[in-house]
Enzyme design. Structure first.
Site, PDB file in Angstrom:
ATOM      1  N   GLU A 157      -1.347  -9.402   4.286  1.00  0.00           N
ATOM      2  CA  GLU A 157      -1.405  -9.817   5.480  1.00  0.00           C
ATOM      3  C   GLU A 157      -2.258  -9.719   5.778  1.00  0.00           C
ATOM      4  O   GLU A 157      -2.691 -11.215   6.313  1.00  0.00           O
ATOM      5  CB  GLU A 157      -0.243  -8.835   6.119  1.00  0.00           C
ATOM      6  CG  GLU A 157      -1.095  -7.304   6.273  1.00  0.00           C
ATOM      7  CD  GLU A 157      -0.926  -6.228   5.292  1.00  0.00           C
ATOM      8  OE1 GLU A 157      -0.849  -6.573   4.308  1.00  0.00           O
ATOM      9  OE2 GLU A 157      -1.376  -5.433   5.500  1.00  0.00           O
TER      10      GLU A 157
ATOM     11  N   CYS B 235       0.482  -0.842   0.123  1.00  0.00           N
ATOM     12  CA  CYS B 235       0.086  -0.113   0.131  1.00  0.00           C
ATOM     13  C   CYS B 235       1.190   0.764   0.469  1.00  0.00           C
ATOM     14  O   CYS B 235       1.444   1.816  -0.873  1.00  0.00           O
ATOM     15  CB  CYS B 235      -0.971  -0.809   1.507  1.00  0.00           C
ATOM     16  SG  CYS B 235      -2.367   0.770   0.580  1.00  0.00           S
TER      17      CYS B 235
ATOM     18  N   HIS C  99      -3.178  -5.425   1.266  1.00  0.00           N
ATOM     19  CA  HIS C  99      -3.216  -5.532   1.972  1.00  0.00           C
ATOM     20  C   HIS C  99      -3.150  -7.350   2.136  1.00  0.00           C
ATOM     21  O   HIS C  99      -3.845  -8.005   2.858  1.00  0.00           O
ATOM     22  CB  HIS C  99      -3.777  -5.188   3.015  1.00  0.00           C
ATOM     23  CG  HIS C  99      -3.623  -3.726   3.647  1.00  0.00           C
ATOM     24  ND1 HIS C  99      -2.170  -3.026   4.029  1.00  0.00           N
ATOM     25  CD2 HIS C  99      -4.119  -2.499   3.183  1.00  0.00           C
ATOM     26  CE1 HIS C  99      -2.369  -1.876   4.548  1.00  0.00           C
ATOM     27  NE2 HIS C  99      -3.721  -1.530   3.472  1.00  0.00           N
TER      28      HIS C  99
END
Ligand code: GLN
Length: 541
Positions: free
Chosen positions: A515, A379, A513
């Site tokens: 993750e 990001c 994102h």
């Protein structure tokens, strides 16, 4: 029939209630049940989206675009079940809904009160959007006794009464502090906390007792006696070496058996091989790599909860321990970046907001690009990598992001239009800050022959977003000439979603994102590949 397990916390905060809920959810799932996990947060913000990461830690984003509590990340990592808008609510949301209804005239004539109107809204939330789940685990944020928590405690008390014990149960997570002078684990704080719960009309069915050492039998019996709980239902929850061992230890202590006993249910023993494998890999790696995470909130690691976990998962996939060197990006603005980054095997610049620390992130991206160190920009970390290449490779010295104010060359600019589920979303610089970002899962198309296409092994991906700015597509050609390509784009081909430098061992920036979707038993491809590249780099140095 759906059963509800309410999880409260006592004595102190930071007991790991979220992890405890997640581990119980996983255990029930390993016994063949369908589970759903929810969090009720008593604070007054409508959602955590506008809170400082220092206050709240990470904001976890769901596929359907909710900005939620980081405990939902634990739930997903332990069960693999995607959470939704309907899995997290706050006092702010409950009140704003009730007040909106009052303004519409829905309660015409009534005086709106905490009981029944607020408690009813909480109960409706707990019972909503459920289909065929066997269990809904519902965690109440905060600690018993908090003023903000009272309406939630009252609502779950009422639900316990209405659903009956055959469909509801209360688990209380508490602490047994060790007092060195007395050489003893103390039970009194637990007794007081259970009294407080009983005073609110709730008798816990199971106590999960956090302690840093084994709980002697005498103490266990004492807790059972004073707290009106069976001895077998006083479950030791001791500190462990890795969070992924928690489901295994809870099972050994009989937690899932106690839950099934409460509901009069039977189920085959859980298959815990998934967790045994993960624990084996985490605790006995064959090598190690060091990754520098260059961010702004590095002294509160809760701000990067999912990121830290996803990097660990990347290590699991490559059989290595991942040492994380959390570096405050601001130091690169004062000193030479090189000394700090010389020894690391990979550099990751995570998501972030605002100008403070941005120059340091740009310096870190430059170091990675020039020195061929694996670089992963997430990001904001992608946006800063683009600014860096524009400034130092394309020669656009005034390249910048409008997030930091007006700039001459807007490499990163405010996103004013995008498409969600076929509907055009519009924003301007005047829009509210809360809940107005590009949020949730969006598809992206990956370019044939690109590195990212190879990493994912597929052409179309779906990843979760949380951003207000975007890389300016008009610079695509200029950047490509300097060796940075847009290798992933929104399905309409408009928004840049992934950038990479093909002529670099591993340099990828993503606007989303990843993750948030990594699981210990199913590491995310980007983290797997990034750590793989770090392993290669470690062999070279
Ligand atoms: N601040 C940037 C934006 O709003 C990046 C956000 C992020 O990293 N999550 O676009």
């Amino acid at each position: 029939m759906t059963r509800f397990i309410f999880i409260t916390g006592g004595v102190v905060s930071s007991l790991g209630k979220g992890l405890a809920s997640a581990a119980l959810g996983s255990l029930l799932q390993c016994r063949g049940f369908k589970v759903r996990q929810r969090k009720l947060d008593p604070y007054i913000n409508v959602d955590p989206g506008t809170m400082s990461p220092y206050q709240h830690g990470e904001v976890y984003v769901t596929d359907d675009g909710a900005e939620t509590d980081l405990d939902l990340g634990h739930y997903e990592r332990f069960t693999g079940v995607s959470t939704r808008q309907s899995d997290n609510v706050t006092t702010g949301r409950i009140y704003s809904d009730v007040i909106a209804r009052e303004r519409r005239g829905d309660y015409l004539g009534a005086t709106i009160q905490v009981i029944p109107h607020i408690t009813d809204a909480i109960k409706d939330f707990v019972l909503s959007d459920i289909t065929d789940e066997d269990f809904v685990l519902c965690e109440i944020g905060g600690t018993i006794g908090d003023i903000e928590g009272l309406p939630f405690i009252e609502a779950i008390r009422q639900l316990g009464n209405e659903l009956g014990s055959e469909r509801s149960m209360f688990v209380h997570v508490t602490l047994l502090p060790y007092i060195p002078a007395a050489h003893e684990l103390k039970t009194k704080p637990t007794q007081h906390s259970v009294k407080e719960l009983q005073g609110a009309g709730i008798q816990p069915d199971v106590l999960l007792c956090r302690a840093d050492r084994p709980i002697p039998e005498g103490e266990r019996k004492k807790i059972a006696l004073f707290c009106n709980v069976r001895r077998e239902a006083v479950i030791p929850a001791l500190d462990v070496d890795t969070i992924y061992r928690v489901p295994i230890t809870y099972h050994q202590e009989g937690l899932d058996d106690q839950v099934l006993r409460h509901f009069g249910m039977e189920a085959p023993a859980p298959d815990l091989s998934r967790w045994e494998n993960v624990v084996e890999r985490v605790t006995r790696p064959e090598g190690e790599v060091t990754i520098a995470v260059v961010g702004k909130y590095t002294n509160l690691l809760d701000a990067y909860k999912s990121l830290g976990e996803a990097l660990t998962h990347g290590g699991i996939a490559n059989n290595v321990r991942v040492n994380l060197d959390w570096i405050d990006s601001e130091i690169f603005e004062r000193e030479d970046a090189v000394a700090h980054l010389e020894k690391v095997n990979g550099i990751l610049v995570p998501g972030g907001f605002g100008e403070r620390g941005a120059a340091g992130k740009i310096a870190a991206a430059r170091f990675a690009r020039e020195r061929n160190v694996p670089y992963f920009g997430i990001c904001f970390g992608m946006q800063m990598a683009v600014v860096e290449t524009a400034r130092n490779k394309c020669g656009i010295a005034t390249a910048g992001s409008t997030e930091f104010g007006p700039c001459k060359d807007e490499l990163v600019g405010l996103m004013t239009e995008w498409v969600r589920d076929g509907v055009v979303q519009r924003r301007s610089s005047e829009s509210d800050l809360g809940g107005t970002m590009r949020l949730g899962a969006y598809a992206a198309h990956l370019a044939p022959g690109s590195k990212v296409r190879e990493v994912y092994g597929t052409d179309v991906i779906s990843e979760r977003h949380r951003h207000r700015y975007e890389v300016n597509p008009t610079y695509e050609k200029v950047l490509a000439e300097a060796g940075m390509v847009f290798s992933g784009k929104s399905p309409d081909g408009v928004l840049p979603e992934v950038v990479e430098i093909p002529d670099h061992p591993w340099f990828i920036g993503v606007q989303f994102h990843p993750e948030l979707k990594s699981r210990p038993f199913d590491p995310h491809p980007l983290f797997k590949s990034f750590i793989g590249a770090a392993v290669q780099q470690a062999r070279l140095v």
